[in-house]
Design a protein around this motif. Structure first.
Motif, short mmCIF file in Angstrom:
data_model
loop_
_atom_site.label_atom_id
_atom_site.label_comp_id
_atom_site.label_asym_id
_atom_site.label_seq_id
_atom_site.Cartn_x
_atom_site.Cartn_y
_atom_site.Cartn_z
N ARG A 1 36.79 44.66 17.79
CA ARG A 1 37.46 45.38 18.89
C ARG A 1 36.74 45.13 20.22
O ARG A 1 37.38 44.91 21.24
N ILE A 2 35.42 45.22 20.19
CA ILE A 2 34.65 44.99 21.41
C ILE A 2 34.87 43.58 21.92
O ILE A 2 35.07 43.35 23.13
N LEU A 3 34.88 42.61 21.00
CA LEU A 3 35.15 41.23 21.38
C LEU A 3 36.55 41.08 21.95
O LEU A 3 36.76 40.44 22.99
N PHE A 4 37.54 41.70 21.30
CA PHE A 4 38.93 41.59 21.74
C PHE A 4 39.15 42.27 23.10
O PHE A 4 39.95 41.81 23.91
N ILE A 5 38.43 43.38 23.33
CA ILE A 5 38.52 44.05 24.64
C ILE A 5 38.02 43.13 25.74
O ILE A 5 38.64 43.01 26.80
N ALA A 6 36.90 42.46 25.49
CA ALA A 6 36.34 41.53 26.48
C ALA A 6 37.31 40.38 26.76
O ALA A 6 37.55 40.01 27.92
N ILE A 7 37.90 39.83 25.70
CA ILE A 7 38.88 38.74 25.87
C ILE A 7 40.10 39.24 26.62
O ILE A 7 40.62 38.57 27.53
N SER A 8 40.56 40.45 26.28
CA SER A 8 41.75 41.02 26.92
C SER A 8 41.54 41.22 28.42
O SER A 8 42.43 40.95 29.22
N MET A 9 40.36 41.69 28.79
CA MET A 9 40.06 41.90 30.20
C MET A 9 40.10 40.58 30.97
O MET A 9 40.60 40.52 32.10
N MET A 10 39.60 39.52 30.35
CA MET A 10 39.64 38.21 31.00
C MET A 10 41.07 37.69 31.12
O MET A 10 41.46 37.10 32.14
N LEU A 11 41.88 37.94 30.10
CA LEU A 11 43.27 37.49 30.14
C LEU A 11 44.08 38.27 31.17
O LEU A 11 44.90 37.70 31.90
N ILE A 12 43.85 39.57 31.24
CA ILE A 12 44.57 40.40 32.23
C ILE A 12 44.20 39.98 33.65
O ILE A 12 45.02 40.03 34.57
N ARG A 13 42.98 39.53 33.83
CA ARG A 13 42.52 39.09 35.16
C ARG A 13 43.39 37.96 35.71
O ARG A 13 43.56 37.83 36.93
N ILE A 14 43.98 37.18 34.82
CA ILE A 14 44.84 36.07 35.24
C ILE A 14 45.98 36.56 36.13
O ILE A 14 46.36 35.89 37.10
N TYR A 15 46.49 37.76 35.85
CA TYR A 15 47.65 38.28 36.57
C TYR A 15 47.29 38.82 37.96
O TYR A 15 48.18 39.13 38.74
N PHE A 16 45.99 38.94 38.23
CA PHE A 16 45.57 39.52 39.51
C PHE A 16 44.58 38.62 40.25
O PHE A 16 43.85 39.09 41.12
N ILE A 17 44.57 37.34 39.92
CA ILE A 17 43.61 36.43 40.54
C ILE A 17 43.86 36.28 42.03
O ILE A 17 42.94 36.37 42.84
N SER A 18 45.11 36.05 42.40
CA SER A 18 45.41 35.78 43.80
C SER A 18 45.93 37.03 44.51
O SER A 18 46.86 37.69 44.02
N PRO A 19 45.37 37.36 45.67
CA PRO A 19 45.86 38.50 46.43
C PRO A 19 47.02 38.15 47.36
O PRO A 19 47.59 39.02 48.01
N TYR A 20 47.38 36.87 47.41
CA TYR A 20 48.40 36.43 48.36
C TYR A 20 49.81 36.64 47.81
O TYR A 20 50.07 36.37 46.63
N PRO A 21 50.73 37.15 48.62
CA PRO A 21 52.11 37.37 48.18
C PRO A 21 52.76 36.07 47.69
O PRO A 21 52.55 35.01 48.26
N GLU A 22 53.52 36.19 46.63
CA GLU A 22 54.28 35.08 46.02
C GLU A 22 53.38 33.92 45.56
O GLU A 22 53.86 32.81 45.40
N ALA A 23 52.12 34.20 45.35
CA ALA A 23 51.20 33.13 44.93
C ALA A 23 51.55 32.59 43.55
O ALA A 23 51.21 31.45 43.22
N TYR A 24 52.25 33.38 42.72
CA TYR A 24 52.55 32.99 41.35
C TYR A 24 53.94 32.37 41.19
O TYR A 24 54.33 32.06 40.06
#
Length: 221
Positions: free
Chosen positions: A167-190
């Protein structure tokens, strides 16, 4: 039968989720209407064009993320705490079908809620902004809603895991994966990446089978 069980278990939380998330979406629109009353639509247009502002990020950016996490906890934590998953997996039906039916229920619930959120934003923003500006805001917001779906699938993966070490390992991986969705602060960057991000998001649902496999093998360390 599985869908009915999931509905009985989560119905009150789903009602709360629907009301609260749509309340945030409505509040985001009302804030914009309030600025229009005070400073006029021309001011908002100017800010939107010159400063490339999205206007709703402070209200809506993390609402889908939190909604996805909470739904997964409400749906699967009781299954693990009361050992109900073991009974579910002993039913005369494919284990994978059982688990993915439960995930499908949660996905349909969270996607339906997010769809209504987007409708509120879409029709509300139409009252103030031109076509280009309100689509600019909606397209910027889409990765946030994909993050909510990803959060639901990843949290399900974590909660279904019987081993705290994993679970601890999966939480760490999940946090890194979720970060993908918030990498860029610029509008319409995705924008150019949205189709691939959507496919990637739904593929995350397959991770839960790792946890179920561990559960079936009796891993508790």
């Amino acid at each position: 039968m599985i869908y009915y069980k999931e509905w009985i278990k989560t119905r009150w939380f789903l009602l709360l989720l629907f009301l609260s998330s749509n309340g945030f979406a409505g509040y985001a629109v009302l804030r914009i209407f309030r600025v229009v009353e005070l400073k006029g639509a021309a001011h908002l247009w100017e800010v939107g064009i010159i400063k490339d502002s999205v206007f709703i990020e402070s209200t809506m950016q993390f609402v889908p993320l939190i909604a996805g996490i909470l739904l997964a906890i409400v749906q699967f934590a009781p299954e693990m705490y009361h050992k109900c998953l073991k009974l579910t997996l002993h039913l005369p039906c494919s284990h994978s079908k059982m688990i993915f039916s439960m995930l499908k229920f949660g996905l349909l619930a969270v996607i339906s809620c997010f769809f209504v959120n987007l409708l509120i934003l879409f029709f509300g923003l139409q009252q103030v902004f031109a076509h280009e500006l309100y689509w600019h805001i909606i397209l910027t917001a889409l990765p946030w809603f994909l993050a909510g779906i990803a959060a639901y699938l990843l949290t399900s993966w974590v909660v279904l895991e019987p081993s705290w070490l994993y679970r601890i390992l999966f939480i760490a991986i999940s946090m890194m994966l979720i970060r993908i969705y918030f990498i860029s602060p610029y509008p319409e960057a995705y924008n150019g990446f949205l189709p691939y991000l959507t496919v990637f998001t739904f593929l995350l649902g397959s991770l839960s089978w790792i946890s179920v496999s561990h559960f079936k093998k009796g891993k508790q360390f």
